[in-house]
Design a protein around this motif. Structure first.
Motif, PDB file in Angstrom:
ATOM      1  N   VAL A 184       1.001  -1.078  -0.066  1.00 63.42           N
ATOM      2  CA  VAL A 184      -0.074   0.098   0.087  1.00 63.42           C
ATOM      3  C   VAL A 184       1.054   1.323  -0.064  1.00 63.42           C
ATOM      4  CG1 VAL A 184      -1.899   1.276   1.384  1.00 63.42           C
ATOM      5  CG2 VAL A 184      -1.793  -1.235   1.323  1.00 63.42           C
ATOM      6  N   TYR A 185       0.669   2.257  -0.883  1.00 61.04           N
ATOM      7  CA  TYR A 185       1.411   3.246  -0.947  1.00 61.04           C
ATOM      8  C   TYR A 185       0.618   4.414  -0.378  1.00 61.04           C
ATOM      9  CZ  TYR A 185       4.831   1.900  -4.654  1.00 61.04           C
ATOM     10  OH  TYR A 185       5.748   1.229  -5.286  1.00 61.04           O
ATOM     11  N   ASN A 186       1.310   5.090   0.853  1.00 65.02           N
ATOM     12  CA  ASN A 186       0.315   6.011   1.631  1.00 65.02           C
ATOM     13  C   ASN A 186       0.709   7.348   0.945  1.00 65.02           C
ATOM     14  OD1 ASN A 186      -1.227   4.525   3.362  1.00 65.02           O
ATOM     15  ND2 ASN A 186       0.574   3.769   4.364  1.00 65.02           N
ATOM     16  N   ARG A 187       0.061   8.114   0.692  1.00 61.68           N
ATOM     17  CA  ARG A 187       0.400   9.567   0.120  1.00 61.68           C
ATOM     18  C   ARG A 187      -0.535  10.328   1.238  1.00 61.68           C
ATOM     19  NH1 ARG A 187       2.822  10.665  -4.916  1.00 61.68           N
ATOM     20  NH2 ARG A 187       4.810   9.271  -4.335  1.00 61.68           N
ATOM     21  N   LYS A 188      -0.254  11.586   1.099  1.00 62.45           N
ATOM     22  CA  LYS A 188      -0.794  12.601   2.015  1.00 62.45           C
ATOM     23  C   LYS A 188      -2.158  12.106   2.604  1.00 62.45           C
ATOM     24  CE  LYS A 188       2.008  16.344   0.114  1.00 62.45           C
ATOM     25  NZ  LYS A 188       2.042  16.797  -1.588  1.00 62.45           N
TER      26      LYS A 188
ATOM     27  N   SER B  28      -4.590   6.480   0.209  1.00 65.50           N
ATOM     28  CA  SER B  28      -3.656   5.342   0.088  1.00 65.50           C
ATOM     29  C   SER B  28      -3.832   4.478  -1.050  1.00 65.50           C
ATOM     30  CB  SER B  28      -3.442   4.443   1.433  1.00 65.50           C
ATOM     31  OG  SER B  28      -4.867   4.125   1.791  1.00 65.50           O
ATOM     32  N   LEU B  29      -3.006   3.948  -1.761  1.00 61.98           N
ATOM     33  CA  LEU B  29      -3.085   3.389  -2.793  1.00 61.98           C
ATOM     34  C   LEU B  29      -2.881   1.829  -2.739  1.00 61.98           C
ATOM     35  CD1 LEU B  29      -2.605   4.830  -6.223  1.00 61.98           C
ATOM     36  CD2 LEU B  29      -1.360   2.695  -5.816  1.00 61.98           C
ATOM     37  N   VAL B  30      -3.542   0.758  -2.926  1.00 60.50           N
ATOM     38  CA  VAL B  30      -3.206  -0.502  -2.945  1.00 60.50           C
ATOM     39  C   VAL B  30      -2.846  -0.783  -4.232  1.00 60.50           C
ATOM     40  CG1 VAL B  30      -4.055  -2.871  -2.431  1.00 60.50           C
ATOM     41  CG2 VAL B  30      -5.213  -0.716  -1.196  1.00 60.50           C
TER      42      VAL B  30
ATOM     43  N   PRO C 146      -1.316  -5.548 -16.841  1.00 62.44           N
ATOM     44  CA  PRO C 146      -1.565  -4.098 -17.495  1.00 62.44           C
ATOM     45  C   PRO C 146      -0.916  -2.988 -16.842  1.00 62.44           C
ATOM     46  CG  PRO C 146      -3.531  -4.776 -16.065  1.00 62.44           C
ATOM     47  CD  PRO C 146      -2.584  -5.972 -16.160  1.00 62.44           C
ATOM     48  N   SER C 147      -0.543  -2.036 -17.298  1.00 62.05           N
ATOM     49  CA  SER C 147      -0.006  -0.858 -16.723  1.00 62.05           C
ATOM     50  C   SER C 147      -0.581  -0.423 -15.438  1.00 62.05           C
ATOM     51  CB  SER C 147       0.233   0.322 -17.809  1.00 62.05           C
ATOM     52  OG  SER C 147       0.904   0.004 -18.825  1.00 62.05           O
ATOM     53  N   GLY C 148       0.396  -0.266 -14.555  1.00 66.02           N
ATOM     54  CA  GLY C 148       0.063   0.298 -13.148  1.00 66.02           C
ATOM     55  C   GLY C 148      -0.529  -0.799 -12.519  1.00 66.02           C
ATOM     56  N   CYS C 149      -0.245  -2.140 -12.626  1.00 59.19           N
ATOM     57  CA  CYS C 149      -0.932  -3.123 -11.811  1.00 59.19           C
ATOM     58  C   CYS C 149       0.233  -3.509 -10.605  1.00 59.19           C
ATOM     59  CB  CYS C 149      -1.348  -4.514 -12.319  1.00 59.19           C
ATOM     60  SG  CYS C 149       0.184  -5.357 -12.911  1.00 59.19           S
ATOM     61  N   GLY C 150       1.222  -2.888 -10.659  1.00 58.68           N
ATOM     62  CA  GLY C 150       2.148  -3.142  -9.654  1.00 58.68           C
ATOM     63  C   GLY C 150       3.431  -4.081 -10.096  1.00 58.68           C
ATOM     64  N   LYS C 151       3.867  -4.105 -11.219  1.00 56.55           N
ATOM     65  CA  LYS C 151       4.847  -5.074 -11.438  1.00 56.55           C
ATOM     66  C   LYS C 151       6.020  -4.451 -11.027  1.00 56.55           C
ATOM     67  CE  LYS C 151       3.644  -4.708 -15.900  1.00 56.55           C
ATOM     68  NZ  LYS C 151       2.685  -3.605 -15.741  1.00 56.55           N
ATOM     69  N   THR C 152       6.291  -3.308 -11.462  1.00 53.50           N
ATOM     70  CA  THR C 152       7.717  -2.518 -10.910  1.00 53.50           C
ATOM     71  C   THR C 152       7.736  -2.481  -9.400  1.00 53.50           C
ATOM     72  OG1 THR C 152       7.699  -1.048 -13.031  1.00 53.50           O
ATOM     73  CG2 THR C 152       8.782  -0.303 -10.935  1.00 53.50           C
ATOM     74  N   THR C 153       6.494  -2.222  -8.814  1.00 55.57           N
ATOM     75  CA  THR C 153       6.464  -2.215  -7.401  1.00 55.57           C
ATOM     76  C   THR C 153       6.906  -3.618  -6.923  1.00 55.57           C
ATOM     77  OG1 THR C 153       4.701  -0.722  -7.308  1.00 55.57           O
ATOM     78  CG2 THR C 153       5.020  -2.113  -5.124  1.00 55.57           C
ATOM     79  N   LEU C 154       6.540  -4.817  -7.409  1.00 55.94           N
ATOM     80  CA  LEU C 154       6.934  -6.104  -6.864  1.00 55.94           C
ATOM     81  C   LEU C 154       8.319  -6.404  -7.116  1.00 55.94           C
ATOM     82  CD1 LEU C 154       5.883  -8.875  -5.653  1.00 55.94           C
ATOM     83  CD2 LEU C 154       5.384  -9.573  -8.410  1.00 55.94           C
TER      84      LEU C 154
ATOM     85  N   ALA D 155      -5.404  -6.348 -13.080  1.00 56.10           N
ATOM     86  CA  ALA D 155      -5.360  -4.879 -12.818  1.00 56.10           C
ATOM     87  C   ALA D 155      -5.368  -4.600 -11.410  1.00 56.10           C
ATOM     88  CB  ALA D 155      -6.596  -4.245 -13.436  1.00 56.10           C
ATOM     89  N   ARG D 156      -4.908  -3.199 -11.259  1.00 55.66           N
ATOM     90  CA  ARG D 156      -4.638  -2.821  -9.630  1.00 55.66           C
ATOM     91  C   ARG D 156      -5.894  -3.059  -8.978  1.00 55.66           C
ATOM     92  NH1 ARG D 156      -3.779   2.982 -10.126  1.00 55.66           N
ATOM     93  NH2 ARG D 156      -5.645   3.168  -8.741  1.00 55.66           N
ATOM     94  N   PRO D 157      -5.830  -3.457  -7.655  1.00 54.28           N
ATOM     95  CA  PRO D 157      -4.583  -3.940  -7.208  1.00 54.28           C
ATOM     96  C   PRO D 157      -4.152  -5.360  -7.576  1.00 54.28           C
ATOM     97  CG  PRO D 157      -6.482  -4.442  -5.538  1.00 54.28           C
ATOM     98  CD  PRO D 157      -6.988  -3.699  -6.915  1.00 54.28           C
TER      99      PRO D 157
HETATM  100  N1  LIG Z   1       6.260   5.962  -5.035  1.00 58.97           N
HETATM  101  C1  LIG Z   1       5.190   5.661  -5.231  1.00 58.97           C
HETATM  102  N2  LIG Z   1       4.058   6.534  -4.345  1.00 58.97           N
HETATM  103  C2  LIG Z   1       2.702   6.252  -4.559  1.00 58.97           C
HETATM  104  N3  LIG Z   1       2.301   5.516  -5.594  1.00 58.97           N
HETATM  105  C3  LIG Z   1       3.058   4.679  -6.242  1.00 58.97           C
HETATM  106  C4  LIG Z   1       4.351   4.813  -6.268  1.00 58.97           C
HETATM  107  N4  LIG Z   1       4.977   3.892  -7.081  1.00 58.97           N
HETATM  108  C5  LIG Z   1       4.069   3.372  -7.801  1.00 58.97           C
HETATM  109  N5  LIG Z   1       2.756   3.864  -7.172  1.00 58.97           N
HETATM  110  C6  LIG Z   1       1.509   3.418  -8.003  1.00 58.97           C
HETATM  111  O1  LIG Z   1       1.200   2.235  -7.696  1.00 58.97           O
HETATM  112  C7  LIG Z   1       0.773   1.519  -8.880  1.00 58.97           C
HETATM  113  C8  LIG Z   1       1.776   0.502  -9.395  1.00 58.97           C
HETATM  114  O2  LIG Z   1       2.755   1.043  -9.910  1.00 58.97           O
HETATM  115  P1  LIG Z   1       3.800   0.141 -10.828  1.00 58.97           P
HETATM  116  O3  LIG Z   1       4.287  -0.748  -9.811  1.00 58.97           O
HETATM  117  O4  LIG Z   1       4.846   1.357 -11.372  1.00 58.97           O
HETATM  118  O5  LIG Z   1       3.090  -0.556 -11.739  1.00 58.97           O
HETATM  119  P2  LIG Z   1       3.672  -1.010 -13.063  1.00 58.97           P
HETATM  120  O6  LIG Z   1       5.065  -1.155 -13.008  1.00 58.97           O
HETATM  121  O7  LIG Z   1       2.698  -2.457 -13.268  1.00 58.97           O
HETATM  122  O8  LIG Z   1       3.055  -0.228 -14.318  1.00 58.97           O
HETATM  123  C9  LIG Z   1       0.373   2.696  -9.757  1.00 58.97           C
HETATM  124  O9  LIG Z   1      -0.881   3.170  -9.899  1.00 58.97           O
HETATM  125  C10 LIG Z   1       1.273   3.895  -9.248  1.00 58.97           C
HETATM  126  O10 LIG Z   1       0.600   5.078  -9.620  1.00 58.97           O
END
Ligand SMILES: Nc1ncnc2c1ncn2[C@@H]1O[C@H](COP(=O)(O)OP(=O)(O)O)[C@@H](O)[C@H]1O
Ligand SMILES: [Mg+2]
Lengths: 285, 259
Positions: B18-22, B25-27, B47-55, B216-218
């Motif tokens: 979970v990303y916590n912003r101000k 929060s985004l799962v 799909p884009s934005g599903c959290g691959k880079t995050t993983l 797709a996200r989450p």
């Molecule tokens: N540092 C961050 N702070 C807040 N939200 C983030 C951050 N990095 C990624 N996100 C959000 O988390 C979601 C997944 O991002 P990401 O892992 O980059 O997806 P992917 O690589 O699958 O396209 C996206 O909606 C993105 O906007």
């Protein structure tokens, strides 16, 4: 083995004929740019001269280029005053470079102090420098020191701002790479941030060096007995406008040369920054 | 097989992020279970934005997960680790360093012996097909060549795991399929466990032992498909019936989900 050496020899013979160096030089973009500039200035001077003669403009109002030229090689020697102004400019600029880079580094490495330092810097920048010049005289006397101080004050802001944004503009992926390798704060700074800040630092230096000239001259205006600024002041008092113009010309020529020197240093020290984009820019003029 | 061989290279259990912003929060990821065996090549589609880079960042220890646990080669991930090499989506090269110096950067930062790492750098430059370009600077290279440098750099400290985040996404189709072959060759020579994020189904099928499809996200694991193509893989396989069927199968799986 035999075949490959033959190939090598063949290629060398088929290579294009080497052109004379002078031809290459004349066709280089920088030289073409310079020629265009000189030609434009020359035409401008011709028009100016013609206008002055045709309308018989008095010399104290607007001296013709020929008179300015005469003043340049006339009885007043510019050499001593020019060197003084150059000296003030260079020392002020050097101080601005050192202090500016150190301040920017401190702000980036210890972000906690940014909140204190940046507003102070901004305040210092917002104070009109002409107003400070007399105060510098009171504090530092009438010698060269207050001039150097003013050149420094005028020119260090672009260095701080550019260096700070250069140091903090590291590519996100490179930052991830540094973290993934557990780079120390020191390594992150020297191996990653500093080199990536250099292009912006040089941009800042180019702005800064021209401002340093202005700072030195303003300071000579306000109080002093030598330098190009003082010479202009004297010339104005004697209504010798041609002499004032000659000093101005020399001043801007000096500024251009200093700017070009910074650019040259940039080309030599960070050749990798000559990206395609820049070549296009240079050629597209 | 010894017991050490049975330890998974990467193991994610109930991983959530979970990303916590101000204020919001985004799962990004939810209940991810994923195991990558040693020397396995696994692709991650989603799909884009599903959290691959995050993983990928969680696995490499650049971010701590909000829930669950990740183990790399049997040890819990507590921070960045030398066992892992990362290839980024952009080449992310230092434009002030030559190819050779770029490849050597991780070795320098990690304080590895200079002479040895220089020799390794040369081997890797040869391996990725950049022999003769050692002294060139990034701006003198094409996009494909820059990404090859990125791969060599990721391998310089001899990681046993390679994480690749859409490394060929910005390349044209021809360069891309050529680099697919190169990656395959590198993997078969060095056998580093590989986890590749990609948007290309054929790329995933051609390279991988298994393809993981995320929602797709989450992001959640929707499906894991075995790629039953034999090894070694050859370019001819890419036009074979089996391959086309597999690509079709994955496409269908994804198509049904996002229809
Ligand atoms: N540092 C961050 N702070 C807040 N939200 C983030 C951050 N990095 C990624 N996100 C959000 O988390 C979601 C997944 O991002 P990401 O892992 O980059 O997806 P992917 O690589 O699958 O396209 C996206 O909606 C993105 O906007
Ligand atoms: Mg991504």
């Amino acid at each position: 083995m035999r075949i490959s050496s033959e190939e090598k020899g063949g290629r060398a013979f088929e290579g294009p004929q080497r052109e004379p160096v002078i031809a290459l030089f004349l066709r280089s973009p920088a030289v073409i740019r310079l020629l265009k500039l000189v030609l434009t200035l020359f035409l401008f001077a011709l028009l100016w001269e013609a206008a002055c003669r045709a309308f018989q403009v008095p010399s104290y109002l607007l001296p013709a280029p020929s008179r300015i030229f005469a003043a340049l090689f006339g009885p007043v020697s510019f050499l001593g005053d020019g060197l003084i102004t150059l000296y003030e400019t260079l020392l002020g600029f050097a101080a601005a470079l050192v202090v500016g880079v150190l301040a920017a580094s401190a702000v980036v490495v210890f972000p906690a102090i940014a909140d204190i330092v940046m507003p102070l810097l901004l305040m210092a920048q917002l104070v009109p420098k002409v107003a400070i010049a007399p105060i510098m005289m009171i504090w530092l006397g009438y010698g060269l020191l207050p001039k150097i101080a003013l050149a420094f004050l005028v020119s260090f802001f672009p260095i701080v701002i550019n260096t700070a944004s250069g140091l903090s503009s590291l590519e996100k992926e490179l930052l991830d790479l540094a973290h993934s390798l557990e780079a120390s704060r020191w390594q992150l700074f020297w191996k990653f941030r500093v080199p990536s800040a250099l292009p912006l630092l040089f941009d800042g230096m180019k702005i800064s060096i021209t401002l340093a000239v202005i700072g030195a001259v303003i300071s000579e205006f306000v109080g002093g007995s030598q330098g190009l600024g003082f010479l202009i002041l004297m010339a104005n008092q004697q209504l010798n406008t041609a002499l004032a113009f000659a000093s101005l010309l020399l001043m801007s020529l000096g500024g251009i040369v200093l700017y070009a020197l910074v650019e040259l240093a940039e080309r030599i020290l960070i050749p990798w920054n000559l990206s395609e984009e820049r070549w296009v820019k240079a050629g597209g003029l | 097989m010894g017991s050490a061989d049975r330890v998974a290279a990467i193991e994610a259990r109930g991983v959530g992020m979970v990303y916590n912003r101000k204020r919001t929060s985004l799962v990004a990821l939810e209940a991810i279970d994923l195991t990558v065996k040693k020397e396995e090549f696994v692709s991650l589609l989603g799909p884009s934005g599903c959290g691959k880079t995050t993983l990928l960042k969680l696995i490499s220890g650049l971010l701590p997960p909000s829930a669950g646990a990740i183990m790399v080669e049997g040890a819990p991930v507590l921070g960045p680790q030398r066992k892992i090499g990362i290839v980024f989506q952009t080449p992310a090269l230092m434009k002030w360093r030559s190819v050779e110096k770029n490849v050597m950067l991780p070795a320098e930062v990690l304080g590895l012996e200079r002479k040895k790492s220089r020799q390794r750098a040369q081997e890797l430059i040869d391996l990725v097909g950049l022999t003769g370009f050692e002294r060139k600077y990034p701006h003198e290279l094409s996009g494909g060549m820059q990404q090859r440098v990125g791969i060599a750099r990721a391998l310089i400290h001899d990681p046993s795991i390679l994480l690749l985040d859409e490394p060929f996404g910005a390349l044209d189709l021809m360069t891309r399929s050529q680099l697919n072959l190169e990656l395959l060759r590198i993997w078969s020579e060095r056998r580093q466990t590989s986890l590749l994020i990609t948007h290309s189904i054929p790329e995933a099928v051609f390279l991988s032992d298994r393809v993981v499809v995320l929602s797709a996200r989450p992001g959640r694991v929707l499906d894991i498909l075995e790629v039953s193509l034999p090894r070694p893989r050859t370019p001819e396989m890419r036009v074979g019936r089996k391959f086309v069927e597999l690509v079709d199968q994955v496409s269908r799986r994804i198509g049904l989900e996002y229809a």
